[in-house]
Design a protein around this motif. Sequence first.
Motif, PDB file in Angstrom:
ATOM      1  N   UNK A 159      33.800  51.181 -13.932  1.00 41.02           N
ATOM      2  CA  UNK A 159      34.169  52.070 -12.835  1.00 41.02           C
ATOM      3  C   UNK A 159      33.206  51.881 -11.671  1.00 41.02           C
ATOM      4  N   UNK A 160      33.768  51.852 -10.473  1.00 41.46           N
ATOM      5  CA  UNK A 160      32.945  51.704  -9.294  1.00 41.46           C
ATOM      6  C   UNK A 160      33.696  51.030  -8.165  1.00 41.46           C
TER       7      UNK A 160
ATOM      8  N   UNK B  98      37.639  51.865  -8.561  1.00 44.94           N
ATOM      9  CA  UNK B  98      38.211  52.177  -9.863  1.00 44.94           C
ATOM     10  C   UNK B  98      37.463  53.364 -10.441  1.00 44.94           C
ATOM     11  N   UNK B  99      38.174  54.407 -10.819  1.00 40.77           N
ATOM     12  CA  UNK B  99      37.500  55.550 -11.420  1.00 40.77           C
ATOM     13  C   UNK B  99      38.291  56.830 -11.306  1.00 40.77           C
ATOM     14  N   UNK B 100      37.588  57.933 -11.497  1.00 42.18           N
ATOM     15  CA  UNK B 100      38.231  59.249 -11.555  1.00 42.18           C
ATOM     16  C   UNK B 100      37.936  60.121 -10.337  1.00 42.18           C
TER      17      UNK B 100
ATOM     18  N   UNK C 162      30.064  46.300  -6.124  1.00 40.65           N
ATOM     19  CA  UNK C 162      29.184  46.792  -5.064  1.00 40.65           C
ATOM     20  C   UNK C 162      28.299  47.946  -5.512  1.00 40.65           C
ATOM     21  N   UNK C 163      28.886  48.905  -6.223  1.00 44.48           N
ATOM     22  CA  UNK C 163      28.098  50.063  -6.671  1.00 44.48           C
ATOM     23  C   UNK C 163      28.900  50.842  -7.710  1.00 44.48           C
ATOM     24  N   UNK C 164      28.208  51.621  -8.550  1.00 45.80           N
ATOM     25  CA  UNK C 164      28.931  52.449  -9.522  1.00 45.80           C
ATOM     26  C   UNK C 164      29.593  53.645  -8.844  1.00 45.80           C
ATOM     27  N   UNK C 165      30.525  54.257  -9.534  1.00 52.09           N
ATOM     28  CA  UNK C 165      31.167  55.472  -9.048  1.00 52.09           C
ATOM     29  C   UNK C 165      30.134  56.594  -8.985  1.00 52.09           C
TER      30      UNK C 165
ATOM     31  N   UNK D 244      29.531  56.592   3.134  1.00 51.06           N
ATOM     32  CA  UNK D 244      29.312  55.569   2.114  1.00 51.06           C
ATOM     33  C   UNK D 244      30.433  54.534   2.124  1.00 51.06           C
ATOM     34  N   UNK D 245      31.673  54.983   2.345  1.00 52.02           N
ATOM     35  CA  UNK D 245      32.795  54.043   2.407  1.00 52.02           C
ATOM     36  C   UNK D 245      32.618  53.087   3.580  1.00 52.02           C
ATOM     37  N   UNK D 246      32.130  53.596   4.698  1.00 57.66           N
ATOM     38  CA  UNK D 246      31.863  52.721   5.846  1.00 57.66           C
ATOM     39  C   UNK D 246      30.850  51.648   5.470  1.00 57.66           C
ATOM     40  N   UNK D 247      29.805  52.062   4.746  1.00 57.23           N
ATOM     41  CA  UNK D 247      28.800  51.106   4.289  1.00 57.23           C
ATOM     42  C   UNK D 247      29.401  50.092   3.323  1.00 57.23           C
TER      43      UNK D 247
END
Length: 311
Positions: free
Chosen positions: A222-223, A242-244, A280-283, A295-298
């Motif tokens: 997930x991430x 991908x995740x909840x 890129x990074x975990x959830x 964070x989405x912009x980053x």
Amino acid sequence: MWVTSSTATALLPTAIALGNFDGIHRGHQEVVRSIVGVDATGSEDCSIRRTVVTFNPHPREFFSGQRRQLLTPQEEKVRLLEALGIEQLVLLPFDRELATLSPQDFVEKILVRQLQAKRIGVGKDFHFGYQRQGTAEDLRAIAQNHDIEVKIVSLQACGRDRVSSSLIRQSLQEGDIPQANRLLGRPYQLAGTVVTGQQLGRTIGFPTANLQLPDNKFLPRYGVYSVRVVLEKTALLGVMNIGCRPTVNAEAKPTVEVHLLDWSGDLYEQTLTVNLEEFLRPEQKFSSLDALKAQIQTDCKRAKDLLNSQL
């Protein structure tokens, strides 16, 4: 490609690549290539059907009683095998009767009588028959009595690692996408139809396509990922989550959402093929929608830089 679960409807005679083939990774591809294009005399024979014989359900699923998530569900497997030159996929129903066949009976009843095999390809570590008693060399010895050539393909390596479906699963679970892709010999894919989601991304300026995948598709860690997306014949760059969605009302069932970079349009009911490139990074859960948006912009900037640097 002709797909059948009954040997009675199989196209005969056959050249058979035999195994589970979950992932169609580099090792599987070599087994397939061993039976594609030439007959036992070394010349092309169009009357022999280039066939993959595998098992449904996966033997591990049958013995454990637990549903197994697959690297390549059937539709994806068919597409990949067809590209390798396979004409037919035979899905042998794996049940108690098949599981208790001796190696000798499996070869003689299934491969010789029912499928009229003229050539067989397997990996060096292939096992078959009751309690996996038969080896690749046993297969060769039994088949030789019926004048059937068996090609035993050496195990494939990627650096110091042996190529295997289990190692690919482990790499995906750890978010090591470059390693998984090297073992596969291609990017790991998630392909599905875009369905209506909660449309929360649209409200913060990052509309996402919510992908509906086969229920038995294996999901990586997930991430957030940088991805390359194919829409019809158009190649696009994107960011996938991908995740909840813990920030916006976490759901028990994971979602797969893709934001296309520098693109706009209606994607509903269209099919996207998403090629994973980098984790890129975990959830994570954010304190506010503004923090999530930042964070989405980053993420988008980092994904674009990474994907453009790989061109």
